[in-house]
Design a protein around this motif. Structure first.
Motif, PDB file in Angstrom:
ATOM      1  N   ARG A   1       1.228  -1.586  -0.255  1.00 24.29           N
ATOM      2  CA  ARG A   1      -0.073  -0.216  -0.292  1.00 24.29           C
ATOM      3  C   ARG A   1       0.927   1.179   0.132  1.00 24.29           C
ATOM      4  O   ARG A   1       0.940   2.405  -0.288  1.00 24.29           O
ATOM      5  N   TRP A   2       1.519   1.651   0.773  1.00 27.36           N
ATOM      6  CA  TRP A   2       2.783   2.331   0.654  1.00 27.36           C
ATOM      7  C   TRP A   2       3.933   2.507   0.152  1.00 27.36           C
ATOM      8  O   TRP A   2       4.881   3.847   0.840  1.00 27.36           O
ATOM      9  N   GLY A   3       4.216   1.466  -0.021  1.00 25.67           N
ATOM     10  CA  GLY A   3       6.032   1.217  -0.578  1.00 25.67           C
ATOM     11  C   GLY A   3       5.877   2.481  -0.966  1.00 25.67           C
ATOM     12  O   GLY A   3       4.959   2.540  -2.881  1.00 25.67           O
ATOM     13  N   GLY A   4       7.095   2.908  -1.460  1.00 18.40           N
ATOM     14  CA  GLY A   4       7.106   3.910  -3.076  1.00 18.40           C
ATOM     15  C   GLY A   4       6.999   5.480  -2.050  1.00 18.40           C
ATOM     16  O   GLY A   4       7.450   6.583  -2.693  1.00 18.40           O
ATOM     17  N   VAL A   5       5.932   5.366  -1.002  1.00 16.06           N
ATOM     18  CA  VAL A   5       5.871   6.918  -1.383  1.00 16.06           C
ATOM     19  C   VAL A   5       6.829   7.733  -0.432  1.00 16.06           C
ATOM     20  O   VAL A   5       7.330   8.912  -0.713  1.00 16.06           O
ATOM     21  N   HIS A   6       7.802   7.173   0.159  1.00 13.95           N
ATOM     22  CA  HIS A   6       9.267   7.746   1.190  1.00 13.95           C
ATOM     23  C   HIS A   6      10.102   6.614   1.158  1.00 13.95           C
ATOM     24  O   HIS A   6       9.996   5.919   1.291  1.00 13.95           O
ATOM     25  N   LYS A   7      10.938   7.231   0.939  1.00 14.60           N
ATOM     26  CA  LYS A   7      12.235   6.274   0.440  1.00 14.60           C
ATOM     27  C   LYS A   7      12.357   6.141   2.573  1.00 14.60           C
ATOM     28  O   LYS A   7      13.192   4.497   2.206  1.00 14.60           O
ATOM     29  N   LEU A   8      12.441   6.565   3.349  1.00 16.38           N
ATOM     30  CA  LEU A   8      12.940   6.560   4.497  1.00 16.38           C
ATOM     31  C   LEU A   8      11.393   5.446   4.754  1.00 16.38           C
ATOM     32  O   LEU A   8      11.988   4.768   5.024  1.00 16.38           O
ATOM     33  N   ILE A   9      10.101   5.315   4.472  1.00 16.44           N
ATOM     34  CA  ILE A   9       9.095   4.767   5.194  1.00 16.44           C
ATOM     35  C   ILE A   9       9.391   3.162   4.039  1.00 16.44           C
ATOM     36  O   ILE A   9       9.098   2.333   4.712  1.00 16.44           O
ATOM     37  N   ASP A  10      10.034   3.238   3.199  1.00 16.43           N
ATOM     38  CA  ASP A  10      10.482   2.093   2.026  1.00 16.43           C
ATOM     39  C   ASP A  10      11.500   1.274   2.726  1.00 16.43           C
ATOM     40  O   ASP A  10      11.157  -0.145   3.237  1.00 16.43           O
ATOM     41  N   SER A  11      11.975   1.908   3.530  1.00 20.44           N
ATOM     42  CA  SER A  11      13.411   1.396   4.387  1.00 20.44           C
ATOM     43  C   SER A  11      12.910   0.680   6.013  1.00 20.44           C
ATOM     44  O   SER A  11      13.245  -0.242   6.036  1.00 20.44           O
ATOM     45  N   TRP A  12      11.988   1.346   5.956  1.00 19.96           N
ATOM     46  CA  TRP A  12      11.520   0.951   7.638  1.00 19.96           C
ATOM     47  C   TRP A  12      10.390   0.258   7.483  1.00 19.96           C
ATOM     48  O   TRP A  12      10.504  -1.334   8.398  1.00 19.96           O
ATOM     49  N   LEU A  13      10.057   0.217   6.604  1.00 17.93           N
ATOM     50  CA  LEU A  13       8.947  -1.586   6.561  1.00 17.93           C
ATOM     51  C   LEU A  13       9.447  -2.531   6.310  1.00 17.93           C
ATOM     52  O   LEU A  13       9.049  -3.355   6.204  1.00 17.93           O
ATOM     53  N   LYS A  14      10.686  -2.256   5.361  1.00 23.55           N
ATOM     54  CA  LYS A  14      11.754  -3.126   5.292  1.00 23.55           C
ATOM     55  C   LYS A  14      12.311  -3.400   5.797  1.00 23.55           C
ATOM     56  O   LYS A  14      11.722  -4.872   6.493  1.00 23.55           O
ATOM     57  N   ALA A  15      12.452  -3.358   7.140  1.00 26.18           N
ATOM     58  CA  ALA A  15      12.876  -3.477   8.599  1.00 26.18           C
ATOM     59  C   ALA A  15      11.905  -3.953   9.068  1.00 26.18           C
ATOM     60  O   ALA A  15      12.549  -5.318   9.781  1.00 26.18           O
ATOM     61  N   ARG A  16      10.926  -3.458   9.106  1.00 25.69           N
ATOM     62  CA  ARG A  16       9.601  -4.449   9.888  1.00 25.69           C
ATOM     63  C   ARG A  16       9.290  -5.880   9.067  1.00 25.69           C
ATOM     64  O   ARG A  16       9.600  -7.062  10.172  1.00 25.69           O
ATOM     65  N   HIS A  17       9.500  -5.933   7.979  1.00 25.67           N
ATOM     66  CA  HIS A  17       9.747  -7.778   7.797  1.00 25.67           C
ATOM     67  C   HIS A  17      10.732  -8.134   7.870  1.00 25.67           C
ATOM     68  O   HIS A  17      10.170  -8.824   8.499  1.00 25.67           O
ATOM     69  N   GLU A  18      11.876  -8.078   8.138  1.00 24.57           N
ATOM     70  CA  GLU A  18      12.899  -8.717   8.661  1.00 24.57           C
ATOM     71  C   GLU A  18      12.835  -8.939  10.119  1.00 24.57           C
ATOM     72  O   GLU A  18      12.892  -9.528  10.875  1.00 24.57           O
TER      73      GLU A  18
END
Length: 152
Positions: free
Chosen positions: A11-28
């Motif tokens: 839903r929110w990937g790509g909205v902001h690089k910081l958020i993208d990176s954070w969501l990736k960290a959440r996944h990990e």
């Protein structure tokens, strides 16, 4: 929990690089949690995976508090999004309480006192935190979307 994490990234990937990176960290973080959760009784036997999980947890929590939340607030201010600012004011105190509990868990683990029951409690806290964070991201995303539609 992993499915919820993937949905947020879609839903929110790509909205902001910081958020993208954070969501990736959440996944990990979710993957690490799930891997440990498969055998919670083994937490006392092999501390290395638990310590690695705690490191990922602290990194994720820190990124939220010292990066993403600040950025979300700045974005809301930049878009004059009072709804987003009001939501942040409402949600941040609960997120802070959850953060304290998560960090208390890592302190227990550092002291060698981590037990399976505490680990299970952690899952509920993470789930609640992810939901609160998703609300913040969604409000920010909608503010961007509405602003872009107005300018088009």
């Amino acid at each position: 929990m992993l499915e919820s994490c993937q949905n947020a990234q879609e839903r929110w990937g790509g909205v902001h690089k910081l958020i993208d990176s954070w969501l990736k960290a959440r996944h990990e973080l979710v993957r690490a949690f799930d891997a440990l959760g498969a055998k919670p009784e083994a937490l006392a036997e092999n501390r290395e995976p638990l310590q690695e999980f705690c490191g990922v947890l602290v990194d994720y929590v820190s990124a939220g508090h010292f990066g993403v939340y600040e950025q979300l607030t700045k974005e809301a201010e930049a878009f004059d999004d009072q709804r987003g600012l009001d939501l942040a004011e409402t949600l941040y105190p609960r997120i802070d309480v959850i953060t304290e509990k998560l960090l208390a868990f890592t302190d227990l683990c550092d002291a060698g006192k981590c037990v399976a029951e505490k680990f299970k409690e952690l899952g509920g806290l993470l789930h609640e935190r992810f939901e609160l964070e998703d609300c913040l991201i969604e409000v920010l995303h909608n503010a961007h979307k509405e602003e872009a539609a107005t300018q088009a």
